[in-house]
Design a protein around this motif. Structure first.
Motif, PDB file in Angstrom:
ATOM      1  N   ARG A 130       0.816  -1.224   0.000  1.00 39.79           N
ATOM      2  CA  ARG A 130       0.000   0.000   0.000  1.00 39.79           C
ATOM      3  C   ARG A 130       0.846   1.269   0.000  1.00 39.79           C
ATOM      4  N   GLY A 131       1.958   1.211  -0.705  1.00 43.48           N
ATOM      5  CA  GLY A 131       2.829   2.373  -0.835  1.00 43.48           C
ATOM      6  C   GLY A 131       3.852   2.544   0.275  1.00 43.48           C
ATOM      7  N   PHE A 132       3.940   1.591   1.204  1.00 41.17           N
ATOM      8  CA  PHE A 132       4.982   1.706   2.241  1.00 41.17           C
ATOM      9  C   PHE A 132       6.352   1.612   1.562  1.00 41.17           C
ATOM     10  N   PRO A 133       7.264   2.574   1.903  1.00 40.91           N
ATOM     11  CA  PRO A 133       8.491   2.675   1.095  1.00 40.91           C
ATOM     12  C   PRO A 133       9.668   1.806   1.543  1.00 40.91           C
ATOM     13  N   LYS A 134       9.552   1.093   2.663  1.00 39.24           N
ATOM     14  CA  LYS A 134      10.724   0.372   3.202  1.00 39.24           C
ATOM     15  C   LYS A 134      10.388  -1.090   3.492  1.00 39.24           C
ATOM     16  N   SER A 135      11.401  -1.850   3.946  1.00 37.26           N
ATOM     17  CA  SER A 135      11.249  -3.303   4.117  1.00 37.26           C
ATOM     18  C   SER A 135      10.891  -3.720   5.530  1.00 37.26           C
ATOM     19  N   VAL A 136      10.856  -2.772   6.452  1.00 36.91           N
ATOM     20  CA  VAL A 136      10.591  -3.072   7.863  1.00 36.91           C
ATOM     21  C   VAL A 136       9.994  -1.818   8.505  1.00 36.91           C
ATOM     22  N   CYS A 137       9.231  -1.993   9.585  1.00 40.87           N
ATOM     23  CA  CYS A 137       8.756  -0.834  10.341  1.00 40.87           C
ATOM     24  C   CYS A 137       9.645  -0.666  11.573  1.00 40.87           C
ATOM     25  N   THR A 138      10.078   0.576  11.802  1.00 43.69           N
ATOM     26  CA  THR A 138      10.896   0.886  12.983  1.00 43.69           C
ATOM     27  C   THR A 138      10.207   2.024  13.724  1.00 43.69           C
ATOM     28  N   SER A 139       9.720   1.750  14.930  1.00 40.77           N
ATOM     29  CA  SER A 139       8.884   2.721  15.648  1.00 40.77           C
ATOM     30  C   SER A 139       9.557   3.080  16.971  1.00 40.77           C
ATOM     31  N   VAL A 140      10.033   4.323  17.050  1.00 36.79           N
ATOM     32  CA  VAL A 140      10.864   4.769  18.166  1.00 36.79           C
ATOM     33  C   VAL A 140      10.050   5.598  19.164  1.00 36.79           C
ATOM     34  N   ASN A 141      10.178   5.267  20.450  1.00 33.35           N
ATOM     35  CA  ASN A 141       9.616   6.048  21.554  1.00 33.35           C
ATOM     36  C   ASN A 141       8.109   6.299  21.423  1.00 33.35           C
ATOM     37  N   GLU A 142       7.705   7.546  21.092  1.00 29.84           N
ATOM     38  CA  GLU A 142       6.272   7.876  21.029  1.00 29.84           C
ATOM     39  C   GLU A 142       5.616   7.394  19.732  1.00 29.84           C
ATOM     40  N   VAL A 143       6.405   6.805  18.843  1.00 30.38           N
ATOM     41  CA  VAL A 143       5.810   6.214  17.630  1.00 30.38           C
ATOM     42  C   VAL A 143       5.189   4.873  18.014  1.00 30.38           C
ATOM     43  N   ILE A 144       3.896   4.734  17.715  1.00 29.54           N
ATOM     44  CA  ILE A 144       3.149   3.532  18.106  1.00 29.54           C
ATOM     45  C   ILE A 144       3.449   2.376  17.153  1.00 29.54           C
ATOM     46  N   CYS A 145       3.394   2.671  15.844  1.00 27.59           N
ATOM     47  CA  CYS A 145       3.645   1.631  14.844  1.00 27.59           C
ATOM     48  C   CYS A 145       3.834   2.285  13.491  1.00 27.59           C
ATOM     49  N   HIS A 146       4.266   1.472  12.493  1.00 29.94           N
ATOM     50  CA  HIS A 146       4.411   1.898  11.101  1.00 29.94           C
ATOM     51  C   HIS A 146       5.427   3.024  10.912  1.00 29.94           C
ATOM     52  N   GLY A 147       6.419   3.111  11.839  1.00 29.97           N
ATOM     53  CA  GLY A 147       7.502   4.069  11.641  1.00 29.97           C
ATOM     54  C   GLY A 147       8.304   3.687  10.396  1.00 29.97           C
ATOM     55  N   ILE A 148       8.670   4.692   9.597  1.00 32.50           N
ATOM     56  CA  ILE A 148       9.416   4.463   8.352  1.00 32.50           C
ATOM     57  C   ILE A 148      10.910   4.666   8.614  1.00 32.50           C
ATOM     58  N   PRO A 149      11.742   3.673   8.332  1.00 33.26           N
ATOM     59  CA  PRO A 149      13.178   3.834   8.548  1.00 33.26           C
ATOM     60  C   PRO A 149      13.722   5.042   7.779  1.00 33.26           C
TER      61      PRO A 149
END
Ligand code: MF3
Ligand code: CO
Ligand code: CO
Length: 318
Positions: A129-148
């Motif tokens: 669905r247009g996600f640009p990377k191979s993994v989700c990396t979610s730091v601190n206040e990011v809940i999910c779907h963080g983009i590397p």
């Protein structure tokens, strides 16, 4: 034609006798115009309605597909999901070993992408669905779907790494939240509560439990520790596709929702916040962030319901 009648077998075994009684509630949910549990596609009222419940040759595979659009998995499907799952876990372990202050989330993405390439699997997030990377990396206040990206990790950060692989068309999905360097007491707390909430849910993963039981266990535990449950993102059926029915909310009421049966494969992936449950999605269209900017953690595994409980297809200690 093959009848998936594992639960009938389970009924015969000592271990699942209690679960059979819980399954009886599934019967109360069958409307007269709904598909008959025998799986022949006719309406219940035109088929087995007047038969003695015990005499209906239940075909869970057909029944669950017709009634809930849930596709139960066969042993040969499960083998491939398990294979993908083991590689997901190997990847998470490799990322954990590499984590240190100064590492960028892009470097994690490169590691995951190369690992997938060399092991003959496809990273499912890439172009999903247009996600640009191979993994989700979610730091601190990011809940999910963080983009590397180029951001570097700092001492005291927490980071969720969420890996999904496709092996010969079969998907396995898991994530873990890690400490970078030395965690603050708050970081320890949210990671501990989130891991324990998933453990609480795992105790209920067996035939006869319901999807509502899973959410109930997570919500009860997390709220008892004064944390909150994210509502906007849920666990999901997985295996033939990245996201399949059913949805698995991480909140709910005991006894509500679809009854678990052997052959179901789904994720449980609670996202738990230290503060309020509210979130917003960043301008990139993906990154979900707590509205109060407090910490959020997540753990996810892909689970198979078996005759007497469950097997994690992406197993790790919590
Ligand atoms: N892995 C996530 C999940 O647990 C989904 C990520 S979708 C992506 O369901 F596009 F962001 F990768
Ligand atoms: Co998932
Ligand atoms: Co995931």
């Amino acid at each position: 034609m093959r009848r998936l009648n594992l639960l009938r077998k389970a009924y015969d075994s000592e271990v699942a006798r209690e679960n059979w009684h819980m399954l009886k509630d599934e019967w109360k949910k069958i409307g007269r115009n709904e598909p008959c549990p025998c799986g022949n596609g006719k309406k219940y009222k035109k088929c087995c309605l007047h038969k003695d419940t015990e005499d209906i040759p239940i075909d869970y595979k057909k029944w669950y597909k017709q009634k809930y659009d849930i596709r139960l998995k066969e042993p040969e499907d499960i083998e491939k999901i398990r294979f993908a799952g083991n590689l997901v876990i190997e990847t998470l372990d490799a990322v954990e070993a590499a984590l240190r202050p100064g590492l960028t989330t892009d470097e994690i993405n490169t590691m995951v992408h190369r690992f997938a390439e060399t092991h003959g699997v496809v990273p499912a997030p890439l172009n999903y669905r247009g996600f640009p990377k191979s993994v989700c990396t979610s730091v601190n206040e990011v809940i999910c779907h963080g983009i590397p990206g180029p951001e570097t990790l700092k001492d005291g950060d927490i980071i969720n790494v969420d890996v999904t692989y496709i092996y010969q068309g079969f998907y396995a999905d898991a994530s873990k939240t890690y400490f970078v360097g030395t965690p603050s007491p708050e970081a320890r707390r949210i990671v501990d509560v989130t891991a324990e909430s998933l453990k609480a849910a795992m105790e209920l993963l067996k035939p006869g439990s319901t999807i509502g039981d899973i959410g109930w266990a997570i919500q009860r535990y997390a709220e008892s520790r004064n944390c909150s449950v994210v509502r906007e993102f849920v666990g999901h059926g997985v295996g033939f596709d990245f996201h399949e029915p059913p949805q698995i909310p991480h909140f709910g009421k005991k006894g509500q929702g679809v009854t678990l049966v052997p052959g179901m494969v789904f994720t449980v992936e609670p996202m738990i916040n230290l503060g309020k449950p509210d979130l917003f999605v960043a301008d990139d269209g993906w990154t979900a962030i707590t509205s109060d900017r407090q910490l959020s953690a997540q753990f996810e595994q892909t689970f198979l319901i078996t005759e007497d409980g469950f097997e994690s297809l992406t197993p790790y200690e919590l």
